[in-house]
Design an enzyme around this catalytic site. Structure first.
Site, PDB file in Angstrom:
ATOM      1  CE  LYS A 211      -3.711   2.227   2.695  1.00  0.00           C
ATOM      2  NZ  LYS A 211      -3.712   2.716   4.090  1.00  0.00           N
ATOM      3  CG  HIS A 230      -4.539   1.328  11.825  1.00  0.00           C
ATOM      4  ND1 HIS A 230      -4.049   2.573  11.488  1.00  0.00           N
ATOM      5  CD2 HIS A 230      -3.784   0.441  11.126  1.00  0.00           C
ATOM      6  CE1 HIS A 230      -3.055   2.452  10.630  1.00  0.00           C
ATOM      7  NE2 HIS A 230      -2.865   1.150  10.390  1.00  0.00           N
ATOM      8  CG  ASP A 232      -0.596  -2.467  10.458  1.00  0.00           C
ATOM      9  OD1 ASP A 232      -1.445  -1.561  10.370  1.00  0.00           O
ATOM     10  OD2 ASP A 232       0.593  -2.317  10.124  1.00  0.00           O
ATOM     11  CG  HIS A 286       0.533   2.182  13.549  1.00  0.00           C
ATOM     12  ND1 HIS A 286       0.274   0.866  13.848  1.00  0.00           N
ATOM     13  CD2 HIS A 286       0.398   2.277  12.205  1.00  0.00           C
ATOM     14  CE1 HIS A 286       0.006   0.199  12.747  1.00  0.00           C
ATOM     15  NE2 HIS A 286       0.064   1.034  11.738  1.00  0.00           N
TER      16      HIS A 286
END
Ligand SMILES: Oc1cc(O)c2c(c1)O[C@H](c1ccc(O)c(O)c1)[C@@H](O)[C@H]2O
Ligand SMILES: O=C(O)CCC(=O)C(=O)O
Length: 359
Positions: A211, A230, A232, A286
């Site tokens: 991404k 969020h 991961d 993060h």
């Protein structure tokens, strides 16, 4: 309807960001990135691990590197790796290719638009307005499967610049080698055989998604987020950026800004490693801030198990005094559950906001 591109908004010269990009008070960065830069030497810092001796013949050197990687994974869930073995030239070429793609006019990039609403995430995209909250992130991105090679759909990869495919392929191969090293180190630290975690995560079917995050200049960076907070869903995430600060980790109740270290590769522990280790390793919370003066670009490679892989705490890390902290779930169930939980939390927050406004 295709979502608005943040780049087009930014280029329109608006002085105030649209309401959907204004984060609720409690989510807003307390200091904008440029101010944070001045205080970045204060307080705890994301661990930096020099892994130059990872393949050293000297067992003591190897042991010390492994100890530092495991410590960072337990305490922070993130680290900056130095001397990781990926050449500076390859990284420069990867970043030049990603930038050249994003330097194309928006109309050209639209030719690669994804259809997130229809479940087609590969391609050029921007976060869709979630019906529950309508909250958006100040970023556009490019997303595609990088690994395994035989599962790639090359129609979803950028055709411009010409170098993109070769250089991204070469970078993916280097990251794949690092995945084996890190999972081996973490497995050993847990006292299981070195190949164990990689095998559970799919072995040669382990997937990697790339991404590229493109964060345009933002006229009100103190109100927005490039990527909201969020953890991961991946097992591991590898991150490079263009030396513009913005990544923050939540540590001991505070947001800590990652220092921009030339040549460093950031590694996040993701949810799947946290689950396999029964919480011994941490999937770090993060987020990404944006910037008034500079465009920020980052390259995230998410390393995931196949969708149907069943991931739960490994039996060796569970006993009477360490009961399982997580139920076993397929990766697909984990992803669906997390997205659902997030949408639900946003809906509840919005309902509470509405109630407050009407009373
Ligand atoms: O396979 C993955 C693993 C991840 O950890 C993530 C991922 C995919 O995609 C997330 C993502 C992608 C595109 C969007 O528009 C998003 O809002 C999120 C990514 O954040 C990450 O968690
Ligand atoms: O851009 C960054 O530094 C963070 C990106 C990120 O967290 C993500 O894409 O999930």
């Amino acid at each position: 309807m295709a979502p608005a591109r943040v780049e087009s908004l930014a280029l329109s010269g608006l002085a105030a960001i649209p309401a959907e990009y204004v984060r609720p008070l409690e989510e807003r960065p307390t200091e904008c990135v440029l101010k944070v830069k001045r205080v970045e030497d204060e307080g705890p810092q994301i661990p930096v691990v020099d892994v130059a001796g990872w393949d050293s013949a000297d067992e003591e050197i190897k042991k010390e590197i492994r100890r530092q990687v495991a410590k960072a994974s337990r305490e922070w869930g993130v680290m900056q790796l130095l001397n990781h073995g990926i050449s500076e030239t390859l990284i420069e070429r990867l970043q030049a290719a990603g930038k050249a793609f994003f330097d194309l006019p928006v109309e050209e990039k639209e030719k690669y638009a994804n259809d997130h609403a229809a479940g087609k995430i590969a391609g050029y995209g921007s976060k869709l307005a979630n019906n529950a909250s309508g909250q958006l992130e100040w970023e556009d991105y490019y997303f595609h499967l990088l690994w395994p090679e035989q599962r790639r759909d090359m129609t979803t990869w950028p055709k411009h610049p010409q170098e993109y495919i070769d250089v991204t392929d070469a970078y993916g191969r280097e990251i794949r080698k690092l995945v084996t090293k890190i999972l081996g180190t973490l497995s050993s630290d847990l006292g299981v055989e070195e190949e164990r975690m990689e095998r559970v995560l799919g072995g040669e079917n382990l997937e990697m998604q790339l991404k590229i995050n493109y964060y345009p200049r933002c006229p009100q960076p103190e109100l927005a987020l490039g990527v909201e907070a969020h953890t991961d869903i991946s097992a591991l995430t590898f991150l490079l950026h263009n030396m513009v600060p913005g990544l923050q980790l939540f540590y001991e109740g505070k947001w800590v800004t990652a220092k921009c270290i030339p040549g460093a590769l950031i590694v996040h522990i993701g949810d799947q490693v946290e689950i396999l280790s029964n919480g011994k390793f941490t999937s770090g919370l993060h987020r990404g801030l944006v910037n008034k003066e500079k465009v920020r670009i980052s390259w995230a490679v998410f390393c995931d198990p196949p969708k149907d892989a069943l991931i739960g705490p490994m039996k060796e890390v569970v006993d009477e005094s360490n009961p399982p902290l997580f139920p076993a779930k397929t990766f697909k169930e984990h992803t669906d559950h997390k997205l659902f939980k997030k949408a639900q939390a946003q809906a509840e927050a919005q309902a509470a906001n509405k109630l407050n406004q009407s009373t």
